[in-house]
Write an enzyme that holds these catalytic residues in place. Structure first.
Site, PDB file in Angstrom:
ATOM      1  N   GLU A 120      14.764  49.733  -9.692  1.00 61.94           N
ATOM      2  CA  GLU A 120      15.493  49.287 -10.872  1.00 61.94           C
ATOM      3  C   GLU A 120      16.510  48.208 -10.471  1.00 61.94           C
ATOM      4  O   GLU A 120      16.808  48.044  -9.286  1.00 61.94           O
ATOM      5  CB  GLU A 120      16.231  50.483 -11.490  1.00 61.94           C
ATOM      6  CG  GLU A 120      15.306  51.608 -11.967  1.00 61.94           C
ATOM      7  CD  GLU A 120      14.697  51.336 -13.336  1.00 61.94           C
ATOM      8  OE1 GLU A 120      14.618  50.160 -13.757  1.00 61.94           O
ATOM      9  OE2 GLU A 120      14.279  52.310 -13.984  1.00 61.94           O
ATOM     10  N   HIS A 164      11.997  45.533 -13.125  1.00 61.30           N
ATOM     11  CA  HIS A 164      11.753  46.468 -12.029  1.00 61.30           C
ATOM     12  C   HIS A 164      10.328  46.318 -11.508  1.00 61.30           C
ATOM     13  O   HIS A 164       9.412  45.923 -12.244  1.00 61.30           O
ATOM     14  CB  HIS A 164      12.073  47.922 -12.418  1.00 61.30           C
ATOM     15  CG  HIS A 164      11.114  48.600 -13.329  1.00 61.30           C
ATOM     16  ND1 HIS A 164      11.444  49.026 -14.596  1.00 61.30           N
ATOM     17  CD2 HIS A 164       9.819  48.987 -13.155  1.00 61.30           C
ATOM     18  CE1 HIS A 164      10.407  49.628 -15.156  1.00 61.30           C
ATOM     19  NE2 HIS A 164       9.407  49.607 -14.302  1.00 61.30           N
ATOM     20  N   ASP A 188       4.760  54.804  -6.377  1.00 62.31           N
ATOM     21  CA  ASP A 188       5.814  55.698  -6.845  1.00 62.31           C
ATOM     22  C   ASP A 188       5.229  56.959  -7.479  1.00 62.31           C
ATOM     23  O   ASP A 188       4.018  57.047  -7.725  1.00 62.31           O
ATOM     24  CB  ASP A 188       6.734  54.967  -7.844  1.00 62.31           C
ATOM     25  CG  ASP A 188       5.970  54.118  -8.867  1.00 62.31           C
ATOM     26  OD1 ASP A 188       4.753  54.324  -9.030  1.00 62.31           O
ATOM     27  OD2 ASP A 188       6.590  53.245  -9.493  1.00 62.31           O
ATOM     28  N   ASN A 203      12.783  45.205 -17.560  1.00 69.33           N
ATOM     29  CA  ASN A 203      14.072  44.840 -16.942  1.00 69.33           C
ATOM     30  C   ASN A 203      13.881  44.243 -15.547  1.00 69.33           C
ATOM     31  O   ASN A 203      14.837  44.124 -14.782  1.00 69.33           O
ATOM     32  CB  ASN A 203      15.005  46.055 -16.880  1.00 69.33           C
ATOM     33  CG  ASN A 203      14.431  47.175 -16.021  1.00 69.33           C
ATOM     34  OD1 ASN A 203      13.334  47.046 -15.468  1.00 69.33           O
ATOM     35  ND2 ASN A 203      15.161  48.260 -15.892  1.00 69.33           N
TER      36      ASN A 203
HETATM   37  C1  GLP Z   1       6.585  51.635 -14.453  1.00 65.66           C
HETATM   38  C2  GLP Z   1       5.968  51.856 -13.109  1.00 65.66           C
HETATM   39  C3  GLP Z   1       5.604  50.555 -12.531  1.00 65.66           C
HETATM   40  C4  GLP Z   1       4.911  49.715 -13.592  1.00 65.66           C
HETATM   41  C5  GLP Z   1       5.904  49.310 -14.644  1.00 65.66           C
HETATM   42  C6  GLP Z   1       5.306  48.531 -15.804  1.00 65.66           C
HETATM   43  O1  GLP Z   1       7.608  52.396 -14.831  1.00 65.66           O
HETATM   44  N1  GLP Z   1       6.678  52.657 -12.185  1.00 65.66           N
HETATM   45  O2  GLP Z   1       4.812  50.730 -11.381  1.00 65.66           O
HETATM   46  O3  GLP Z   1       4.365  48.588 -13.002  1.00 65.66           O
HETATM   47  O4  GLP Z   1       6.595  50.421 -15.104  1.00 65.66           O
HETATM   48  O5  GLP Z   1       4.540  49.368 -16.613  1.00 65.66           O
HETATM   49  P1  GLP Z   1       3.485  48.866 -17.664  1.00 65.66           P
HETATM   50  O6  GLP Z   1       2.359  48.317 -16.893  1.00 65.66           O
HETATM   51  O7  GLP Z   1       3.097  50.086 -18.445  1.00 65.66           O
HETATM   52  O8  GLP Z   1       4.174  47.844 -18.491  1.00 65.66           O
END
Ligand code: GLP
Length: 263
Positions: A165, A160, A87, A158
Protein backbone atom coordinates in the site's frame (compact mmCIF):
# COMPACT_ATOMS: atom_id res chain seq x y z
CA UNK A 1 10.40 -14.14 -26.39
CA UNK A 2 8.19 -14.04 -29.48
CA UNK A 3 6.73 -10.62 -30.24
CA UNK A 4 2.98 -10.38 -29.70
CA UNK A 5 1.22 -10.86 -33.03
CA UNK A 6 -1.87 -8.73 -32.79
CA UNK A 7 -1.59 -6.15 -35.57
CA UNK A 8 -3.47 -3.74 -33.33
CA UNK A 9 -0.91 -3.88 -30.54
CA UNK A 10 0.84 -0.53 -30.10
CA UNK A 11 4.00 0.20 -28.17
CA UNK A 12 4.13 3.70 -26.71
CA UNK A 13 7.61 5.11 -26.69
CA UNK A 14 9.25 7.99 -24.87
CA UNK A 15 7.69 7.00 -21.55
CA UNK A 16 9.62 5.93 -18.43
CA UNK A 17 8.87 2.27 -19.12
CA UNK A 18 7.69 0.30 -22.18
CA UNK A 19 3.90 0.48 -22.50
CA UNK A 20 1.91 -1.89 -24.72
CA UNK A 21 -1.67 -1.04 -25.60
CA UNK A 22 -4.02 -3.63 -27.08
CA UNK A 23 -7.54 -2.89 -28.28
CA UNK A 24 -9.24 -5.12 -25.70
CA UNK A 25 -8.69 -7.05 -22.50
CA UNK A 26 -8.90 -10.25 -24.50
CA UNK A 27 -6.10 -9.09 -26.81
CA UNK A 28 -3.92 -8.38 -23.76
CA UNK A 29 -4.73 -11.87 -22.45
CA UNK A 30 -3.79 -13.51 -25.76
CA UNK A 31 -0.44 -11.72 -25.93
CA UNK A 32 0.49 -12.45 -22.32
CA UNK A 33 -0.62 -16.10 -22.58
CA UNK A 34 1.85 -16.39 -25.46
CA UNK A 35 4.57 -14.99 -23.22
CA UNK A 36 3.70 -17.49 -20.49
CA UNK A 37 3.85 -20.41 -22.91
CA UNK A 38 7.20 -19.13 -24.22
CA UNK A 39 8.66 -18.62 -20.74
CA UNK A 40 7.68 -22.14 -19.70
CA UNK A 41 9.13 -23.60 -22.91
CA UNK A 42 12.42 -21.66 -22.65
CA UNK A 43 13.08 -22.75 -19.07
CA UNK A 44 12.36 -26.36 -19.95
CA UNK A 45 14.67 -26.12 -22.98
CA UNK A 46 17.37 -25.03 -20.52
CA UNK A 47 16.61 -28.16 -18.50
CA UNK A 48 15.21 -26.39 -15.47
CA UNK A 49 11.87 -25.71 -13.82
CA UNK A 50 10.01 -22.59 -14.99
CA UNK A 51 9.41 -20.14 -12.11
CA UNK A 52 6.40 -17.90 -12.59
CA UNK A 53 4.98 -15.25 -10.27
CA UNK A 54 1.20 -14.89 -10.39
CA UNK A 55 -1.39 -12.40 -9.14
CA UNK A 56 -5.02 -12.54 -8.10
CA UNK A 57 -7.77 -9.96 -8.63
CA UNK A 58 -10.02 -9.41 -11.63
CA UNK A 59 -7.29 -8.30 -14.02
CA UNK A 60 -5.63 -11.70 -14.72
CA UNK A 61 -8.83 -13.69 -15.12
CA UNK A 62 -9.00 -13.56 -18.94
CA UNK A 63 -5.30 -14.41 -19.13
CA UNK A 64 -5.82 -17.48 -16.94
CA UNK A 65 -8.73 -18.62 -19.11
CA UNK A 66 -6.72 -18.24 -22.33
CA UNK A 67 -3.63 -19.89 -20.84
CA UNK A 68 -5.63 -22.87 -19.49
CA UNK A 69 -7.25 -23.34 -22.90
CA UNK A 70 -3.88 -23.33 -24.63
CA UNK A 71 -2.48 -25.81 -22.14
CA UNK A 72 -5.41 -28.15 -22.84
CA UNK A 73 -5.48 -27.68 -26.61
CA UNK A 74 -1.73 -27.81 -27.21
CA UNK A 75 -0.69 -30.15 -24.41
CA UNK A 76 1.73 -27.58 -22.95
CA UNK A 77 3.94 -29.45 -20.48
CA UNK A 78 3.60 -27.89 -17.04
CA UNK A 79 4.97 -30.87 -15.13
CA UNK A 80 7.91 -28.92 -13.72
CA UNK A 81 6.20 -25.53 -13.34
CA UNK A 82 6.65 -23.75 -10.01
CA UNK A 83 4.37 -20.83 -9.19
CA UNK A 84 4.83 -18.16 -6.52
CA UNK A 85 2.13 -15.80 -5.39
CA UNK A 86 2.43 -12.16 -4.50
CA UNK A 87 0.18 -12.20 -1.49
CA UNK A 88 -2.48 -13.87 0.64
CA UNK A 89 -5.13 -12.64 3.05
CA UNK A 90 -4.88 -13.36 6.75
CA UNK A 91 -7.63 -14.06 9.29
CA UNK A 92 -9.83 -16.10 6.95
CA UNK A 93 -11.03 -19.68 7.55
CA UNK A 94 -8.97 -22.18 5.52
CA UNK A 95 -11.86 -23.05 3.21
CA UNK A 96 -13.02 -19.48 2.48
CA UNK A 97 -13.59 -19.12 -1.30
CA UNK A 98 -12.01 -15.63 -1.36
CA UNK A 99 -8.61 -16.75 -0.08
CA UNK A 100 -6.10 -16.28 -2.87
CA UNK A 101 -5.24 -19.98 -2.76
CA UNK A 102 -8.92 -20.84 -3.28
CA UNK A 103 -9.34 -18.20 -6.00
CA UNK A 104 -6.31 -19.49 -7.89
CA UNK A 105 -7.51 -23.08 -7.61
CA UNK A 106 -10.90 -22.09 -9.00
CA UNK A 107 -9.66 -19.80 -11.81
CA UNK A 108 -6.53 -21.58 -12.95
CA UNK A 109 -5.05 -24.50 -11.10
CA UNK A 110 -7.95 -26.94 -11.33
CA UNK A 111 -8.05 -26.33 -15.10
CA UNK A 112 -4.35 -27.11 -15.62
CA UNK A 113 -4.05 -29.79 -12.89
CA UNK A 114 -1.37 -27.78 -11.10
CA UNK A 115 -0.86 -29.40 -7.70
CA UNK A 116 -1.03 -27.29 -4.52
CA UNK A 117 2.48 -28.37 -3.51
CA UNK A 118 3.93 -26.51 -6.49
CA UNK A 119 1.86 -23.33 -5.91
CA UNK A 120 3.52 -21.23 -3.23
CA UNK A 121 1.94 -18.52 -1.09
CA UNK A 122 3.62 -16.39 1.59
CA UNK A 123 1.24 -17.71 4.26
CA UNK A 124 -1.94 -19.75 4.54
CA UNK A 125 -5.01 -17.57 5.07
CA UNK A 126 -5.85 -19.08 8.47
CA UNK A 127 -2.31 -19.00 9.79
CA UNK A 128 -2.07 -17.23 13.16
CA UNK A 129 1.32 -17.98 14.64
CA UNK A 130 4.86 -17.25 13.57
CA UNK A 131 3.80 -14.98 10.74
CA UNK A 132 7.10 -13.14 10.62
CA UNK A 133 8.91 -16.47 10.45
CA UNK A 134 6.59 -17.61 7.63
CA UNK A 135 7.37 -14.42 5.68
CA UNK A 136 11.10 -14.95 6.20
CA UNK A 137 10.72 -18.56 5.01
CA UNK A 138 8.98 -17.31 1.85
CA UNK A 139 11.89 -14.96 1.15
CA UNK A 140 14.30 -17.86 1.65
CA UNK A 141 12.21 -20.09 -0.62
CA UNK A 142 12.26 -17.46 -3.38
CA UNK A 143 15.99 -16.84 -2.97
CA UNK A 144 16.67 -20.58 -3.11
CA UNK A 145 14.52 -21.07 -6.21
CA UNK A 146 16.38 -18.35 -8.16
CA UNK A 147 14.96 -15.24 -9.80
CA UNK A 148 11.43 -15.64 -11.10
CA UNK A 149 11.34 -15.80 -14.89
CA UNK A 150 8.17 -13.75 -15.22
CA UNK A 151 6.03 -11.93 -12.66
CA UNK A 152 2.46 -10.85 -13.33
CA UNK A 153 1.13 -7.80 -11.44
CA UNK A 154 -2.11 -5.86 -11.29
CA UNK A 155 -2.31 -2.32 -9.98
CA UNK A 156 -4.68 -1.07 -7.30
CA UNK A 157 -6.64 2.16 -7.64
CA UNK A 158 -4.31 3.77 -5.08
CA UNK A 159 -1.19 2.53 -6.90
CA UNK A 160 -0.63 -0.53 -4.75
CA UNK A 161 1.12 -3.56 -6.19
CA UNK A 162 0.53 -6.92 -4.53
CA UNK A 163 -0.52 -5.58 -1.10
CA UNK A 164 2.19 -2.91 -0.95
CA UNK A 165 0.00 0.00 0.00
CA UNK A 166 1.09 3.66 -0.23
CA UNK A 167 4.06 4.16 2.09
CA UNK A 168 5.68 0.82 1.20
CA UNK A 169 9.46 1.16 1.03
CA UNK A 170 11.57 0.36 -2.01
CA UNK A 171 13.57 -2.11 0.09
CA UNK A 172 10.51 -3.85 1.59
CA UNK A 173 10.42 -7.64 1.74
CA UNK A 174 7.70 -10.21 2.39
CA UNK A 175 5.81 -9.13 5.51
CA UNK A 176 2.44 -8.77 7.19
CA UNK A 177 0.62 -5.57 6.22
CA UNK A 178 -2.60 -3.73 7.09
CA UNK A 179 -4.91 -3.21 4.13
CA UNK A 180 -6.15 0.28 3.28
CA UNK A 181 -9.87 0.95 3.35
CA UNK A 182 -9.84 1.67 -0.41
CA UNK A 183 -8.30 -1.75 -1.08
CA UNK A 184 -10.79 -3.48 1.23
CA UNK A 185 -13.64 -1.72 -0.58
CA UNK A 186 -12.23 -2.59 -4.03
CA UNK A 187 -12.01 -6.28 -3.05
CA UNK A 188 -15.30 -6.46 -1.15
CA UNK A 189 -17.12 -8.04 -4.10
CA UNK A 190 -15.44 -11.34 -3.21
CA UNK A 191 -16.94 -11.27 0.30
CA UNK A 192 -20.38 -11.36 1.86
CA UNK A 193 -19.93 -7.79 3.18
CA UNK A 194 -17.29 -5.07 3.54
CA UNK A 195 -16.99 -6.03 7.21
CA UNK A 196 -15.99 -9.57 6.17
CA UNK A 197 -12.97 -8.36 4.12
CA UNK A 198 -9.75 -9.12 6.02
CA UNK A 199 -7.79 -6.23 7.49
CA UNK A 200 -4.43 -7.97 7.22
CA UNK A 201 -2.50 -9.83 4.56
CA UNK A 202 1.02 -11.05 3.86
CA UNK A 203 2.67 -9.70 0.73
CA UNK A 204 5.92 -9.83 -1.16
CA UNK A 205 7.71 -6.51 -0.74
CA UNK A 206 8.83 -4.16 -3.48
CA UNK A 207 12.40 -5.49 -3.33
CA UNK A 208 11.06 -9.06 -3.46
CA UNK A 209 9.07 -8.26 -6.60
CA UNK A 210 12.00 -6.47 -8.23
CA UNK A 211 14.10 -9.64 -8.00
CA UNK A 212 12.11 -11.18 -10.89
CA UNK A 213 13.64 -11.01 -14.37
CA UNK A 214 10.52 -9.69 -16.07
CA UNK A 215 7.66 -7.73 -14.57
CA UNK A 216 4.34 -7.40 -16.40
CA UNK A 217 2.04 -4.81 -14.84
CA UNK A 218 -1.45 -5.16 -16.35
CA UNK A 219 -4.21 -2.56 -16.18
CA UNK A 220 -7.62 -3.04 -17.78
CA UNK A 221 -10.77 -0.99 -18.07
CA UNK A 222 -11.70 2.68 -17.62
CA UNK A 223 -11.43 2.58 -13.82
CA UNK A 224 -7.65 2.13 -14.17
CA UNK A 225 -7.08 5.05 -16.60
CA UNK A 226 -6.31 7.56 -13.84
CA UNK A 227 -3.85 5.38 -11.96
CA UNK A 228 -2.13 4.36 -15.22
CA UNK A 229 -1.61 8.05 -15.98
CA UNK A 230 -0.14 8.54 -12.49
CA UNK A 231 2.06 5.47 -12.75
CA UNK A 232 3.67 6.94 -15.86
CA UNK A 233 3.81 10.59 -14.85
CA UNK A 234 4.04 10.75 -11.04
CA UNK A 235 7.34 11.17 -9.24
CA UNK A 236 8.85 7.83 -8.25
CA UNK A 237 8.27 7.16 -4.56
CA UNK A 238 6.42 5.19 -1.91
CA UNK A 239 3.28 7.36 -2.18
CA UNK A 240 2.53 5.39 -5.34
CA UNK A 241 4.24 2.02 -4.82
CA UNK A 242 3.89 0.90 -8.46
CA UNK A 243 6.26 3.72 -9.49
CA UNK A 244 9.00 1.89 -7.54
CA UNK A 245 8.96 -0.76 -10.30
CA UNK A 246 9.23 1.69 -13.20
CA UNK A 247 13.03 1.59 -13.61
CA UNK A 248 13.27 -2.22 -13.44
CA UNK A 249 15.01 -3.27 -16.65
CA UNK A 250 12.43 -5.98 -17.40
CA UNK A 251 9.29 -4.06 -16.48
CA UNK A 252 6.50 -3.48 -19.00
CA UNK A 253 3.02 -2.04 -18.61
CA UNK A 254 0.22 -3.74 -20.56
CA UNK A 255 -3.10 -1.93 -21.00
CA UNK A 256 -6.30 -2.23 -22.93
CA UNK A 257 -7.44 0.89 -24.80
CA UNK A 258 -9.69 2.01 -21.93
CA UNK A 259 -6.95 1.86 -19.29
CA UNK A 260 -4.57 3.72 -21.63
CA UNK A 261 -7.07 6.44 -22.51
CA UNK A 262 -5.39 9.16 -20.39
CA UNK A 263 -1.86 8.53 -21.66
C1 GLP B 1 -5.38 -6.58 -5.04
C2 GLP B 1 -4.29 -7.61 -5.09
C3 GLP B 1 -3.36 -7.26 -6.17
C4 GLP B 1 -4.16 -6.88 -7.41
C5 GLP B 1 -4.85 -5.57 -7.18
C6 GLP B 1 -5.75 -5.12 -8.33
O1 GLP B 1 -5.85 -6.20 -3.85
N1 GLP B 1 -3.61 -7.91 -3.89
O2 GLP B 1 -2.47 -8.32 -6.41
O3 GLP B 1 -3.30 -6.77 -8.49
O4 GLP B 1 -5.57 -5.61 -5.99
O5 GLP B 1 -6.89 -5.92 -8.39
P1 GLP B 1 -7.85 -6.00 -9.64
O6 GLP B 1 -7.10 -6.72 -10.68
O7 GLP B 1 -9.05 -6.77 -9.17
O8 GLP B 1 -8.17 -4.60 -10.02
Amino acid sequence: MRAPHSPDLRELTGLPLPVFVAPSAQAVALALAQQLVDVVGSAQAEGRAPRIGLATGRTPQALYRVFARRVADEGVDLSTLLTFHLDEYLDLPREHPASFRAQMHERLYRHIEHPAVRAHFPVECDQRDDLDAACARYEALLAGAGALDWQLLGIGLNGHVAFNEPGAAADSRTRVVTLSESTRLANSGDFESLEAVPRRAATMGIATIRAARRLRIVALGPSKAGIVHELIHARVGPDLPATLLRDHAGCELWCDAAAASEL
